[in-house]
Design a protein around this motif. Sequence first.
Motif, short mmCIF file in Angstrom:
data_model
loop_
_atom_site.label_atom_id
_atom_site.label_comp_id
_atom_site.label_asym_id
_atom_site.label_seq_id
_atom_site.Cartn_x
_atom_site.Cartn_y
_atom_site.Cartn_z
N ARG A 26 -9.68 26.59 -6.60
CA ARG A 26 -9.53 25.13 -6.44
C ARG A 26 -9.23 24.74 -5.00
NH1 ARG A 26 -7.51 25.49 -11.90
NH2 ARG A 26 -5.44 26.11 -11.17
N HIS B 245 -19.09 20.91 -8.07
CA HIS B 245 -19.66 21.71 -9.15
C HIS B 245 -19.37 23.19 -8.97
CE1 HIS B 245 -23.42 22.40 -11.90
NE2 HIS B 245 -22.30 22.80 -12.46
N GLN C 168 -15.88 23.83 -10.28
CA GLN C 168 -15.87 23.77 -11.74
C GLN C 168 -16.48 25.03 -12.36
OE1 GLN C 168 -18.01 20.20 -12.81
NE2 GLN C 168 -16.82 18.93 -11.40
N SER D 254 -21.40 19.36 -16.87
CA SER D 254 -20.62 20.01 -17.92
C SER D 254 -21.53 20.68 -18.95
CB SER D 254 -19.69 19.01 -18.61
OG SER D 254 -20.42 18.05 -19.35
#
Length: 448
Positions: A340, A346, A349, A221
């Motif tokens: 998705r 990762h 994301q 993140s």
Amino acid sequence: MSYYPGQPQGPPYQQSHSQYPPQQQGYPPPMNQGYQQGYGPPVGSPYPPQNAPYGASPGPPPGQQPPYGQPYGQPPPGQYNQPPPGQYGGPPPGQGYGAPPPQAGYGGPPAAPSPPSPGYIPGQQSHMDMSRAADDLRTAMKGFGTDEKALVRVLGSLGPLEVNSVKAAFQARHRRDLEKDVHSETSGHFREGLMAILRGPLDQDCHELHQSIQGLGTKESAMNDVLLARSNADLHAIKQRYHYMYRRTVEADVKGDLSMKTERLFDMIMSARRAEESTPIIPQQIDADVQEIYRATEGRAGADQMQVCSILTARSNGQLRAIAQAYQQRYHRSLQEVIRKEFSGHMEQALCFTVGAAEDPAKHDADLLENAMKGLGTNDKALIRRITLANITRKVMIHWSPDRLQQCKAAYKHFYKQDLAHRIRGETSGDYEKLMLACIGSPPAYGR
């Protein structure tokens, strides 16, 4: 107690030390800001009208009927779904996608590069006299005990250029290093927040990125927050500063911490060769990108993931918005849904982050903050990073950009049905809480 001549007097911690002029609140921003700044939700979104004060009830501009019953993102008839002749994707009235396009058509000369965001030129300082701020900070840490309230009041509202100015003034007037003094006088999450501010947006980006790839496991993140959806100029600044600070290249450190296709995705990102925001939106190019993404995902058995990555990492935010809208119109599924379905981990994301930051930056900011606070236990590192860190469309993370802050707060209230300040109060405490509130422009309540 204002540090700048001409500012109104009042409780010191309610005064902003930012060099920016006061910003109008509400969402969306005034029309003349344009899409190149990364703001502007889909037409028809039920945010407060422009020029409305923060917290005003959503409603249409004067003289227009409200779009009652329309879900978020669904425009009124005659807009995105039925664009006027000669327009593609139906941008808001008076605006084109991206900045006003240069006089170059498809295949023409490249658009003018965007300059670095404020705070992304090392050593850049404000022209404001920060002597009083430096003296107050010294007083707050001199002798026995620390005046945390004064630290919050002074540091919690500094702009990106004022950070270097107050550090220089502190060194010149007191022959001391402000960062070292603050680090030695504070602790915990409060210290982490203060140090994030004092590093300034560029050094804080480099610090967070370096921390994210140290030790066991990558902090995905943090890597996403720093590197994704950035302007070319900011990415170049980050790479140069990172090399200066750590004597290693960003590319080497990031590639050494990723694997296979994710490494190739971040190679594309770190090349910093995205289309500039002033690049015109060409309908034929958008259609070609949409068809290519479909052929690489839903139109075949087994996705060609690298083809999708090559498209999404090379386009400007304005182009990505147009691609997402056109994909939804053509195939009746959102681009993020497709990502998705066809990606994982990762890579999923990172691509959803990139598309979401382009589609609706204020909602994206609000979602990032909520993700740091939801569930059992607050991710304090992520909360501090996302409130104080530099990271823009992305521009700079919300504390460093007053207009972006107001957009984020309005979006947060719309989607999560409560004020951002109220949510932060429920997840933090003590001086750490007061600092986070000061960073979002909400006066901390020292009496409680």
